[in-house]
Structures are given as structure tokens and as C-alpha cells.
Design an enzyme around this catalytic site. Structure first.
Site, PDB file in Angstrom:
ATOM      1  CG  ASP A  24     143.139  48.993  45.249  1.00 21.51           C
ATOM      2  OD1 ASP A  24     142.929  49.912  46.050  1.00 21.51           O
ATOM      3  OD2 ASP A  24     142.374  48.015  45.092  1.00 21.51           O
ATOM      4  CG  ASN A  26     140.905  51.600  48.881  1.00 25.81           C
ATOM      5  OD1 ASN A  26     141.000  50.949  47.833  1.00 25.81           O
ATOM      6  ND2 ASN A  26     140.270  52.763  48.926  1.00 25.81           N
ATOM      7  CG  ASP A  28     138.708  51.019  45.792  1.00 28.28           C
ATOM      8  OD1 ASP A  28     139.810  50.748  45.246  1.00 28.28           O
ATOM      9  OD2 ASP A  28     138.300  52.192  45.915  1.00 28.28           O
ATOM     10  CG  ASP A  32     144.385  53.749  46.719  1.00 26.22           C
ATOM     11  OD1 ASP A  32     145.611  53.596  46.835  1.00 26.22           O
ATOM     12  OD2 ASP A  32     143.546  52.901  47.085  1.00 26.22           O
ATOM     13  CG  ASP A 198     143.335  68.212  29.492  1.00 27.86           C
ATOM     14  OD1 ASP A 198     143.840  67.191  28.999  1.00 27.86           O
ATOM     15  OD2 ASP A 198     142.137  68.533  29.334  1.00 27.86           O
ATOM     16  CG  HIS A 315     146.359  59.502  29.918  1.00 25.94           C
ATOM     17  ND1 HIS A 315     147.378  60.396  29.664  1.00 25.94           N
ATOM     18  CD2 HIS A 315     145.223  60.234  29.931  1.00 25.94           C
ATOM     19  CE1 HIS A 315     146.878  61.611  29.544  1.00 25.94           C
ATOM     20  NE2 HIS A 315     145.575  61.539  29.686  1.00 25.94           N
TER      21      HIS A 315
END
Length: 511
Positions: A24, A26, A28, A32, A198, A315
Site C-alpha cells: 500500500d 497511499n 488507505d 495499489d 479466468d 488467491h
């Protein structure tokens, strides 16, 4: 001897990035593109040469980005289109290729196409999706309810093999084909090196919409959908990708737990370049199951000229260390196996750190499929908040985050991270490990021993699944090149003894 042309994706090691949880920038609390950019050197130092990004496109996030509302823009959660261009450029400057996730089966219900489609029965985009007056018994994944949802405004049911927020596209409509090919062109023109597709087996649907007894028994259609038209869809995508220079690659998620069916999605060299091999993702630390997985791949893919893939974590599934009872020794031994089998290995972010699944309580659960544990944030620094400064990360960290942080692992020369680094360096230098044949050798039932050969290059791999030492038929004159133990003994002659739950990679010595 089996010789393979040295196409880049056959020699590649692919590193999967789950952007929400990688890094991350930024503050939040959500990973990203700028965070990925800031940690590309970690991937390069590890030795991977290709990155695959899970979806980064604009999305309402009903299914963590697999419900896309704009295929040609970046979700603000991750950054901007300019950030994506910059990431591709900087990855390429480091010699890293970039694969993006392509989701062809469905869009978000917030996609402008679907908003038009559901606006009226005579809308020009009505046939871009699949509508019926009467539903059949097909069942959806992620909840396993009906795959059909009633649309009050237009008075019909629409099909969704996953969440109701993910309506299925109608790939029999030529306008859909052209629109989705346009998405591929958009990203190929921006320099991506290929796509992970996918649920590649789901785009073709039974045109008769017949009921299916497996659905009646409660099984989601996506688990076994296997229609000829899916192959037509893939052939069209392959023709488009092949029209671009640079050996662009297609990797398919054909999530049918039957290897003989998965092989068919390679086509006659005109569909997928590679398809994921799922049985090892289901397997515990068990020599019989893993040996059967490997033999089946060799027996079915090699005669078909299909190039294998190997993956132990991703994932959607529990991390393999978690499946192996939390044992770091087993995870280290599995790394030796994963990176020495015949085929292209895929590493899931954090497996090089020996991460386990996070413990996510009910209050923190986000994913409708219950897959949060394997999606926990990567700990970069030992000190909390482990490199995630600002808002609390969107999920809790994995267990022992400090000890398994990237910084701590880089400092410890005996860490699992350095084991992966050594394995990748040896693999890169060895034609036998990248492209050679695979031959199983005699071994005790609780061990797996195999040989890799390419011209005059040769390696032997020995994996002990037992919790006690094992003695294997001693190959004379071989030297330990890689030892999975935490205090490895390498560059010594191999005496035929395998330590408990450990693996060794052997190279020829003086013979």
C-alpha cells in the site's frame, strides 16, 4: 531425451500478485499499483521473471474485482491508467514480463453493457447477456443458489454462474466477441505480455439449457461446465494474441478437477499456451496424492505436447503451508519440488516468505467465498504495521508476521526466502530444470525421486514426505546442490540419506 524449444514462458517463473494485499503506497489500507511498483525489486531479487496481476480494473468489488464494470480503466482503489502504464514500463525495464487477469465469462451488473441489456427486451445489447423466461436447475458458485436471477424491470431471468452481481456474457453474439477482443487489443497495445484467463471453460454454455443432475445434487455448473463452444472462444482469442509480436501468452483457469479434460483446452496448439493444474492445490502433504498428480500430468500432457504448470498456492485456495499442517519444513521441501518439476511454476505472493493463512474472524470477513485467509497483506517490515502505514489494512496479517516479514527473511541467509532465491538461480542456469525430461526413479513409498535431463545437463531431486529419515538407492558421485533444511549442508557428496520432511537437489560430481 526430450527437447523443448526455449520459448520464454516455458522457462519462466511467474509470480502472482494479489494487488489488494501486496503493498500500500497511499496509506488507505489497501494495496495499489504504486505499492507494487515500489516492490518490484523484491521480485527481481527473488529471481522471478514474470508477474501476473489479479484484477485491477474498475469494479464495484462484489467479488474483489472479478466483477468488472470497465475493462479498459483502473479502479481508483488501485490507481489510474497512467499508474498501470508506468508499472508495465518499469517492470519491463527490469526484465519482468507482465500478465493481466482477463475475465471473459461475466461482467459486473454495473457495467454499461448490462445496464443497457436489462433496460428493455428490445435494447440492442439485450442479447449481449443470457436471458430466459424460465430458469433451469443450473446452480451458481459462491453460494451455490440458482444461477438465474429475476429482473423485475424487463421480466426475465438472467444467467450468472457466480454471484448475481456477475451476469454472464453471451459469447455466441459476434458483437460481444468483437467488444471483448477490443479489450485484449487495448491492453496488448499498452505492452502487456499476455493474460491469465479466468474460468476459461465457462464461456460456452449448453445451447439447449438442459437441466443437469449434478446441479440438482447441489454442484455449481462452473465446476464442470465443458462445452465445445468454449474452445471456439479460446481459438478466437489465441488468433488475436498470436497476431502480436513477442510470443504473448495465454494461461487458462480451467477449474475442472480432471486433468484429461484440461488437456483439451490446449487444443491443437491453437487454444491455451498453458492451463493451471489444480490437483496439487487440493493436496495435503501426502506422497501418494502428490505422486499421482505428477504422474498424471506427465502421462497426459506430454503425449499431447501440452506444457505443464505447477502451483501450490493462490488467491482462491488455502496456502500450502496451512494445508501442510503449518509445517515450515514441509513448505521448504515443497519449494524444492515445485521449482524442479517439468513445467512452468507459479508462485503466489508470500509463499517465498513461508506465510500461512491469516486467522480472519467473522467481523473481518469480506469475501463471499470465504477465501480471506490466503489473501492477507504481505508483511514487509518486522515492526508493526509491517510496512502498511496509514489506515488499518483491509485484512489482518498472517501469523508470525514479524518473523516472516520480507526484511527479516532477507537478513536470514537460511530463511525460506533465500531457499527460493537459490532454487530460482539454479533453475535459471540449468537447461535440465527449465526444459528437460522428467523420469521417476526408484524410491521408498514415502519418498519421491526423479531425474531431469537435457542434453548433457542432468539433475536428481529427492523429496522425503516421512517424519523420519529415509535411505534411497544411492546415486554414486552426486553432490547436494540445494538442501531444503534450515541449516543446509550443500556442496557435499550425497550419502543416500534424506532427513525427515526435507528435499535435496543433486548435481553430478566426479564420477
Amino acid at each position: 531425451m526430450e527437447e523443448q524449444p526455449d520459448i520464454w514462458w516455458k522457462s519462466a517463473v511467474v509470480y502472482q500478485i494479489y494487488p489488494r494485499s501486496f503493498a500500500d503506497a497511499n496509506g488507505d489500507g489497501v494495496g495499489d499499483l504504486a505499492g507494487i511498483d515500489a516492490h518490484l525489486d523484491h521480485i527481481c531479487a527473488l529471481g522471478a521473471d514474470t508477474v501476473w496481476l489479479s484484477p485491477i480494473f474498475r469494479s464495484p468489488m462484489a467479488d474483489a474485482g472479478y466483477d468488472i464494470s470497465d475493462y479498459c480503466d483502473i479502479d481508483p482503489l488501485f490507481g489510474t491508467l497512467e499508474d498501470a502504464d508506468r508499472l508495465i514500463e518499469r517492470a519491463h525495464a527490469r526484465g519482468l514480463r507482465v500478465l493481466l487477469d482477463f475475465v471473459p465469462n461475466h461482467t459486473s451488473d454495473q457495467h454499461p453493457w448490462f445496464i443497457e441489456s436489462r433496460s428493455s427486451r428490445d435494447n440492442p445489447k439485450r442479447d449481449w447477456y443470457i436471458w430466459r423466461d424460465t430458469p433451469n436447475d443450473w446452480r451458481a458458485a459462491l453460494g451455490a443458489g440458482s444461477a438465474w436471477t429475476w429482473d423485475e424491470g424487463s421480466g426475465q431471468y438472467y444467467l450468472h454462474l457466480f454471484l448475481p452481481e456477475q451476469p454472464d456474457l453471451n459469447w455466441r453474439n459476434p458483437e460481444v466477441v468483437e467488444a471483448m477482443h477490443g479489450v485484449l487489443r487495448f491492453w496488448l497495445d499498452r505492452g502487456v505480455d499476455g493474460f491469465r484467463i479466468d474460468v476459461a471453460h465457462c464461456t460456452g454454455k449448453d445451447p439447449t439449457f438442459a437441466n443437469n443432475p449434478r446441479c440438482l445434487a447441489g454442484e455449481p455448473l462452473a465446476d464442470f461446465n465443458d462445452q465445445p463452444y468454449s474452445h471456439e472462444v479460446l481459438r478466437g482469442i489465441r488468433r488475436l494474441v498470436d497476431s502480436y509480436p513477442g510470443d504473448r501468452v495465454l494461461v487458462g483457469e480451467v477449474n475442472i478437477r480432471a486433468t484429461e479434460k484440461v488437456v483439451e483446452y490446449y487444443g491443437a496448439g491453437d487454444e491455451l499456451h498453458m492451463s493451471f493444474n489444480f490437483p496439487p492445490l487440493d493436496a495435503p502433504w501426502d506422497p501418494v496424492l502428490l505422486r499421482m498428480c505428477i504422474r498424471e500430468v506427465e502421462d497426459l500432457l506430454r503425449p499431447a505436447g501440452a506444457w505443464p504448470t505447477w502451483v501450490l498456492s493462490n488467491h482462491d485456495n488455502p496456502r500450502h503451508r496451512t494445508r501442510y499442517g503449518g509445517s515450515l519444513r514441509r513448505a521448504r521441501a515443497a519449494a524444492v519440488m515445485l521449482l524442479t518439476l517439468r513445467g512452468t511454476p507459479f508462485l503466489y505472493q508470500g509463499e517465498e516468505l513461508g506465510l500461512e493463512d491469516a486467522l480472519v474472524d467473522a467481523a473481518d470477513r469480506i469475501d463471499p467465498g470465504g477465501r480471506d485467509g490466503c489473501r492477507a497483506p504481505i508483511p514487509w517490515h518486522a515492526e508493526p504495521p509491517h510496512g502498511w502505514r496509514g489506515e488499518r489494512p483491509w485484512l489482518p496479517f498472517p501469523p508470525d508476521a514479524a518473523a516472516h516479514s520480507a526484511d527479516a527473511q532477507w537478513e536470514d541467509r537460511d530463511s525460506i526466502l533465500h531457499l527460493y532465491r537459490r532454487l530460482l538461480a539454479v533453475r535459471r542456469a540449468s537447461p535440465a530444470l527449465r526444459l528437460g525430461s522428467w523420469e521417476e526413479l526408484p524410491a521408498p513409498p514415502e519418498a519421491l525421486v526423479y531425474c531431469r535431463r537435457y542434453e548433457d545437463d542432468e539433475r536428481i531431486v529427492c523429496v522425503n514426505f516421512a517424519d523420519r529419515p529415509l535411505v534411497i538407492p544411492r546415486p554414486e558421485g552426486w553432490i547436494v546442490e540445494i538442501d531444503s533444511q534450515e541449516a543446509p549442508v550443500e556442496s557435499a557428496h550425497f550419502d543416500g540419506t534424506l532427513a525427515p520432511e526435507c528435499a535435496v537437489l543433486l548435481k553430478p560430481g566426479d564420477r
